[in-house]
Design an enzyme around this catalytic site. Structure first.
Site, short mmCIF file in Angstrom:
data_model
loop_
_atom_site.label_atom_id
_atom_site.label_comp_id
_atom_site.label_asym_id
_atom_site.label_seq_id
_atom_site.Cartn_x
_atom_site.Cartn_y
_atom_site.Cartn_z
CB SER A 123 -0.96 -0.04 1.20
OG SER A 123 -1.97 0.94 1.07
CG ASP A 126 -7.27 -3.90 -2.95
OD1 ASP A 126 -8.00 -2.90 -3.16
OD2 ASP A 126 -6.05 -3.81 -2.69
CG HIS A 137 -5.73 -2.20 0.63
ND1 HIS A 137 -5.18 -2.15 -0.64
CD2 HIS A 137 -5.03 -1.32 1.40
CE1 HIS A 137 -4.19 -1.25 -0.64
NE2 HIS A 137 -4.08 -0.75 0.58
#
Length: 221
Positions: free
Chosen positions: A120, A171, A198
């Site tokens: 991320s 995701d 995610h």
């Protein structure tokens, strides 16, 4: 496969495994890190550098059992707190790629290619480094990283670093968007974790850690 909760419990109970905490200096600023340690390993098989997402920190990799798991497999597993997260204070560090390269050097890994695990938000650090200093990488394991759109598909097609793309089936945002860009890297493998979101490594830890181990063993064989 044995449930991850059971695997983690055994790793945490193993007296030869531990996680040490310390800091390294980057331009006068202490950068906190955690490192998996096995008292029975004399020579590590290779080094893995773990970054983290916006809602996480190096402790995430400790609590998940990742540092114990990879230390038990014979690897030097190091997780850092990025500036403003965990035990690393926020400060003006300039470029993200130079920062990551400088911390790698401060950890004594200047000339050591490492596998960088980048979920991320940490893609803002790892993606630029992918292009500015590819020699820093032994391999790259991105998990739905940000910043992939900052480079073109043609640029990605020239990347020679072995890459293991991981994202969660659910995701539909960053996972799909980052995959669209990263899939242009020629030397890649792709793993979509079933039912995961995610933070796929949190949702499917058993599958994630097996992927991580297999990728590491392939590159450091």
């Amino acid at each position: 496969m044995e449930p991850w909760t059971d695997i983690k419990a055994k790793l945490f109970a193993d007296p030869v495994l531990s996680v040490k905490e310390d800091t390294v200096n980057y331009k006068g600023h202490p950068i906190h890190y955690r490192q998996g340690v096995s008292s029975t390993v004399d020579q590590v098989r290779g080094t893995l550098l773990f970054l983290h997402g916006q809602s996480f920190k190096s402790q995430t990799w400790h609590d998940l059992g990742t540092l114990h798991f990879m230390a038990n497999a014979g690897y030097n597993a190091v997780a850092i707190d990025l500036p403003g997260y965990g035990k690393t204070e926020s400060f003006s560090y300039g470029g993200q790629a130079p920062f990551l390269l400088g911390v790698k050097e401060a950890l004594g890994l200047k000339d050591t290619p490492v596998i960088i695990i980048s979920p991320s938000m940490s893609g803002g650090f790892s993606i630029p480094l992918l292009f500015s200093n590819p020699e820093a990488f032994k391999g790259y394991l991105p998990v739905a990283p940000v910043n992939t759109a900052s480079h073109t598909h043609k640029e990605y097609s020239a990347v020679k670093i072995p890459t293991c793309i991981v994202y969660g089936e659910n995701d539909k945002g960053l996972g799909v968007a980052s995959f669209r860009d990263l899939s242009n890297i020629p030397n890649k493998q792709v793993h979509v974790l079933s039912g995961a979101g995610h933070a796929a490594y949190m949702n499917s830890p058993g599958e994630f850690h097996q992927i991580l181990l297999n990728f590491s063993e392939k590159l450091f064989s």
